[in-house]
Motif scaffolding. Structure first.
Motif, PDB file in Angstrom:
ATOM      1  N   VAL A   1       0.813  -1.218   0.000  1.00 40.46           N
ATOM      2  CA  VAL A   1       0.000   0.000   0.000  1.00 40.46           C
ATOM      3  C   VAL A   1       0.845   1.265   0.000  1.00 40.46           C
ATOM      4  O   VAL A   1       0.349   2.337  -0.344  1.00 40.46           O
ATOM      5  CB  VAL A   1      -0.969   0.037   1.198  1.00 40.46           C
ATOM      6  N   LEU A   2       2.116   1.157   0.358  1.00 42.82           N
ATOM      7  CA  LEU A   2       2.945   2.356   0.399  1.00 42.82           C
ATOM      8  C   LEU A   2       3.132   2.968  -0.983  1.00 42.82           C
ATOM      9  O   LEU A   2       3.220   4.185  -1.133  1.00 42.82           O
ATOM     10  CB  LEU A   2       4.308   2.039   1.003  1.00 42.82           C
ATOM     11  N   ALA A   3       3.204   2.127  -1.997  1.00 42.52           N
ATOM     12  CA  ALA A   3       3.410   2.626  -3.352  1.00 42.52           C
ATOM     13  C   ALA A   3       2.126   2.643  -4.161  1.00 42.52           C
ATOM     14  O   ALA A   3       2.066   3.291  -5.204  1.00 42.52           O
ATOM     15  CB  ALA A   3       4.461   1.793  -4.069  1.00 42.52           C
ATOM     16  N   ALA A   4       1.094   1.942  -3.701  1.00 44.68           N
ATOM     17  CA  ALA A   4      -0.212   1.921  -4.372  1.00 44.68           C
ATOM     18  C   ALA A   4      -0.069   1.625  -5.859  1.00 44.68           C
ATOM     19  O   ALA A   4      -0.676   2.283  -6.701  1.00 44.68           O
ATOM     20  CB  ALA A   4      -0.945   3.242  -4.151  1.00 44.68           C
ATOM     21  N   SER A   5       0.750   0.633  -6.190  1.00 42.87           N
ATOM     22  CA  SER A   5       0.971   0.247  -7.579  1.00 42.87           C
ATOM     23  C   SER A   5       0.661  -1.234  -7.728  1.00 42.87           C
ATOM     24  O   SER A   5       1.394  -2.072  -7.186  1.00 42.87           O
ATOM     25  CB  SER A   5       2.425   0.523  -7.995  1.00 42.87           C
ATOM     26  N   PRO A   6      -0.413  -1.588  -8.438  1.00 40.57           N
ATOM     27  CA  PRO A   6      -0.758  -3.010  -8.583  1.00 40.57           C
ATOM     28  C   PRO A   6       0.362  -3.838  -9.187  1.00 40.57           C
ATOM     29  O   PRO A   6       0.484  -5.026  -8.904  1.00 40.57           O
ATOM     30  CB  PRO A   6      -1.979  -2.975  -9.507  1.00 40.57           C
ATOM     31  N   ALA A   7       1.200  -3.215 -10.007  1.00 39.67           N
ATOM     32  CA  ALA A   7       2.289  -3.961 -10.634  1.00 39.67           C
ATOM     33  C   ALA A   7       3.293  -4.484  -9.620  1.00 39.67           C
ATOM     34  O   ALA A   7       4.054  -5.417  -9.915  1.00 39.67           O
ATOM     35  CB  ALA A   7       2.997  -3.074 -11.656  1.00 39.67           C
ATOM     36  N   LEU A   8       3.329  -3.895  -8.424  1.00 39.91           N
ATOM     37  CA  LEU A   8       4.288  -4.315  -7.405  1.00 39.91           C
ATOM     38  C   LEU A   8       3.893  -5.610  -6.708  1.00 39.91           C
ATOM     39  O   LEU A   8       4.740  -6.285  -6.110  1.00 39.91           O
ATOM     40  CB  LEU A   8       4.436  -3.226  -6.339  1.00 39.91           C
ATOM     41  N   LEU A   9       2.624  -5.958  -6.742  1.00 40.90           N
ATOM     42  CA  LEU A   9       2.153  -7.086  -5.942  1.00 40.90           C
ATOM     43  C   LEU A   9       2.880  -8.380  -6.282  1.00 40.90           C
ATOM     44  O   LEU A   9       3.317  -9.112  -5.392  1.00 40.90           O
ATOM     45  CB  LEU A   9       0.647  -7.259  -6.107  1.00 40.90           C
ATOM     46  N   ALA A  10       2.985  -8.673  -7.572  1.00 34.80           N
ATOM     47  CA  ALA A  10       3.659  -9.908  -7.964  1.00 34.80           C
ATOM     48  C   ALA A  10       5.126  -9.889  -7.547  1.00 34.80           C
ATOM     49  O   ALA A  10       5.656 -10.897  -7.050  1.00 34.80           O
ATOM     50  CB  ALA A  10       3.545 -10.110  -9.471  1.00 34.80           C
ATOM     51  N   LEU A  11       5.792  -8.744  -7.733  1.00 30.46           N
ATOM     52  CA  LEU A  11       7.190  -8.634  -7.319  1.00 30.46           C
ATOM     53  C   LEU A  11       7.345  -8.892  -5.827  1.00 30.46           C
ATOM     54  O   LEU A  11       8.253  -9.615  -5.394  1.00 30.46           O
ATOM     55  CB  LEU A  11       7.733  -7.249  -7.652  1.00 30.46           C
ATOM     56  N   LEU A  12       6.474  -8.282  -5.031  1.00 29.15           N
ATOM     57  CA  LEU A  12       6.590  -8.411  -3.578  1.00 29.15           C
ATOM     58  C   LEU A  12       6.274  -9.824  -3.114  1.00 29.15           C
ATOM     59  O   LEU A  12       6.900 -10.334  -2.174  1.00 29.15           O
ATOM     60  CB  LEU A  12       5.671  -7.397  -2.889  1.00 29.15           C
ATOM     61  N   CYS A  13       5.301 -10.461  -3.741  1.00 26.15           N
ATOM     62  CA  CYS A  13       4.992 -11.846  -3.367  1.00 26.15           C
ATOM     63  C   CYS A  13       6.199 -12.753  -3.615  1.00 26.15           C
ATOM     64  O   CYS A  13       6.528 -13.613  -2.790  1.00 26.15           O
ATOM     65  CB  CYS A  13       3.782 -12.337  -4.152  1.00 26.15           C
ATOM     66  N   ILE A  14       6.865 -12.560  -4.761  1.00 26.30           N
ATOM     67  CA  ILE A  14       8.050 -13.365  -5.053  1.00 26.30           C
ATOM     68  C   ILE A  14       9.188 -13.010  -4.099  1.00 26.30           C
ATOM     69  O   ILE A  14       9.876 -13.886  -3.564  1.00 26.30           O
ATOM     70  CB  ILE A  14       8.478 -13.161  -6.518  1.00 26.30           C
ATOM     71  N   ALA A  15       9.381 -11.706  -3.865  1.00 24.22           N
ATOM     72  CA  ALA A  15      10.476 -11.276  -2.999  1.00 24.22           C
ATOM     73  C   ALA A  15      10.286 -11.718  -1.561  1.00 24.22           C
ATOM     74  O   ALA A  15      11.265 -11.869  -0.811  1.00 24.22           O
ATOM     75  CB  ALA A  15      10.608  -9.754  -3.060  1.00 24.22           C
ATOM     76  N   SER A  16       9.033 -11.921  -1.144  1.00 27.17           N
ATOM     77  CA  SER A  16       8.786 -12.332   0.244  1.00 27.17           C
ATOM     78  C   SER A  16       9.273 -13.748   0.524  1.00 27.17           C
ATOM     79  O   SER A  16       9.545 -14.097   1.676  1.00 27.17           O
ATOM     80  CB  SER A  16       7.291 -12.225   0.571  1.00 27.17           C
ATOM     81  N   LEU A  17       9.401 -14.575  -0.518  1.00 27.81           N
ATOM     82  CA  LEU A  17       9.738 -15.988  -0.297  1.00 27.81           C
ATOM     83  C   LEU A  17      11.158 -16.174   0.239  1.00 27.81           C
ATOM     84  O   LEU A  17      11.345 -16.792   1.294  1.00 27.81           O
ATOM     85  CB  LEU A  17       9.511 -16.779  -1.588  1.00 27.81           C
ATOM     86  N   PRO A  18      12.197 -15.660  -0.435  1.00 29.79           N
ATOM     87  CA  PRO A  18      13.534 -15.821   0.165  1.00 29.79           C
ATOM     88  C   PRO A  18      13.699 -15.043   1.458  1.00 29.79           C
ATOM     89  O   PRO A  18      14.418 -15.492   2.366  1.00 29.79           O
ATOM     90  CB  PRO A  18      14.472 -15.288  -0.927  1.00 29.79           C
TER      91      PRO A  18
END
Length: 427
Positions: free
Chosen positions: A389-406
């Motif tokens: 929600v800090l960036a309010a950019s839907p395009a970030l969701l997939a990136l963040l979901c992947i980045a959360s794994l490692p």
């Protein structure tokens, strides 16, 4: 040919509507009251902060954020909170190093001191947020009032309503509360359909969020430069920065028992808290005034001008804010760690952008916040939601979901930033 006779597992039976309806009115009332308490404490703290950090230094002819004034004010805040912890009935609740978001109900006599200590902390400048103590206060009030007004309702319902309502009020949206509830229920092995279990708490969270929104119009959007379609560089940046930020947060987690132990050896709150305030003042002298307070307004100032500071300045603010949060949480100030963690992650991400301009500010900030929050809170859904929600950019969701794994693999199963009564870390 043999046929597969295996049958799918039956789904959890739904709860009749007549069972859920009696919880609606309590949810609405708790939602409104929890939000009003949050707004009242925040409003009083903001007015006191204005007096302490603007009116008073101006009247004395001292720079508002001069080194002298920051050291004096933070030390004085330690004295004021120390007096509350020492003298006010209930001693402002248990040691905050031993508490988390899931607050145990406290007797009503403890709650006024906890509210007072929280308001003084918010106004005085220590790097903590209001979430943990306000959840504890709302839980205590809801349980105490609920048992008197509607004694037939289970006590656990009032606790869940108060926790959800406070989270909804703090974030201005019920989504954060719903995610926390689903995670907590999965951990407890809750039975029944998910939406039946979260029905009443979600109603409380929604009303709490709406009350806050109508009164104060909060927003978490930092208005960072928008992210277009994410590319391979963005994916790599998110993966690396979230993991590095998680490791940075784990440094504070690993140091927590030792720093807390050092302040515990001072034994008395009128020693530990003023000494902690003095240390915080000295840290502020190094990091600057943006490293003071809970950090939400200050992170907005950082994000408004991503090019306004050098990589070295961002790095200094990152380390100082993390150290300030560690000291404030260790020496006895009443407060939570979510909002200062957001500042740490945002400053870390902007430092990466300053070092490598190819790292877009939205990616850097969101990935940094995600990693730090995963380490500090160990709340996966809350960390992902806040970062998104800090960036309010839907395009970030997939990136963040992947980045959360490692990043999650780096923190899961390790000690948390919460201690048991004997001073050992919770795992």
């Amino acid at each position: 040919m043999a046929q597969d006779t295996a049958q799918p597992a039956p789904s959890a039976p739904g709860t009749p509507a007549r069972t859920l309806l009696p919880s609606v009115l309590p949810a609405l009332v708790v939602g409104v009251l929890a939000s009003l308490l949050f707004l009242a404490v925040s409003g009083v703290a903001e007015r006191l902060q204005h007096v302490l950090w603007k009116n008073l230094p101006d009247a004395l002819g001292v720079g508002r954020y001069s080194v002298l004034w920051m050291v004096v004010m933070l030390t004085a805040t330690g004295v004021a909170v120390g007096l509350v912890v020492w003298k006010v009935p209930g001693h402002a609740g248990p040691d905050p190093a031993t508490t988390g978001l899931d607050a145990a109900p406290m007797p009503p006599a403890v709650l006024p001191g906890l509210v007072l200590a929280t308001a003084l902390m918010l106004a005085g400048g220590p790097s903590l947020g209001p979430e943990n103590p306000l959840i504890a206060v709302n839980v205590g009030l809801a349980l105490w009032l609920g048992r008197r007004v509607l004694p037939r309702l289970p006590g656990g319902l009032w606790v869940g309503l108060a926790e959800a309502a406070t989270i909804g009020a703090l974030f201005g949206t019920p989504v954060a509360a719903a995610l926390l509830l689903s995670e907590a229920m999965a951990g407890r092995g809750a039975k029944g359909a998910l939406w039946d279990n979260v029905f009443a708490p979600l109603a409380a969270a929604a009303v709490g969020a709406m009350t806050t929104a109508l009164v104060s119009h909060p927003t978490f959007d930092l208005h960072l430069p928008p992210l277009g379609g994410p590319g391979w560089v963005d994916l790599l940046a998110a993966l690396v920065l979230a993991s590095l930020a998680a490791l940075l947060g784990m440094c504070a987690v690993r140091a927590f028992p030792y720093v807390h132990g050092a302040f515990s050896r001072l034994r008395h709150p009128m020693v530990a808290l003023p000494v902690g305030g003095l240390v915080l003042g000295l840290l502020a002298a190094v990091g600057g005034h943006l490293t003071l307070f809970k950090g939400l307004d200050e992170v907005g100032e950082l994000a408004a001008d991503p090019e306004g500071w050098s990589a070295g300045q961002f790095a200094t603010m990152t380390v100082v804010k993390l150290a300030a949060m560690l000291v404030a949480a260790s020496c006895g100030f009443r407060g939570g760690r979510i909002f200062p963690s957001v500042f740490v992650g945002a400053a870390f991400g902007l430092c990466a952008h300053a070092l490598v301009p190819a790292v877009q500010p939205a990616v850097g900030v969101s990935a940094g916040v995600l990693g730090v929050l995963l380490a500090i809170t160990r709340q996966g859904w809350l960390s992902l939601f806040t970062a998104a929600v800090l960036a309010a950019s839907p395009a970030l969701l997939a990136l963040l979901c992947i980045a959360s794994l490692p990043a999650w693999l780096l923190v899961t199963g390790r000690q948390q930033m919460q201690l048991r009564e004997d001073g050992t870390p919770v795992r």
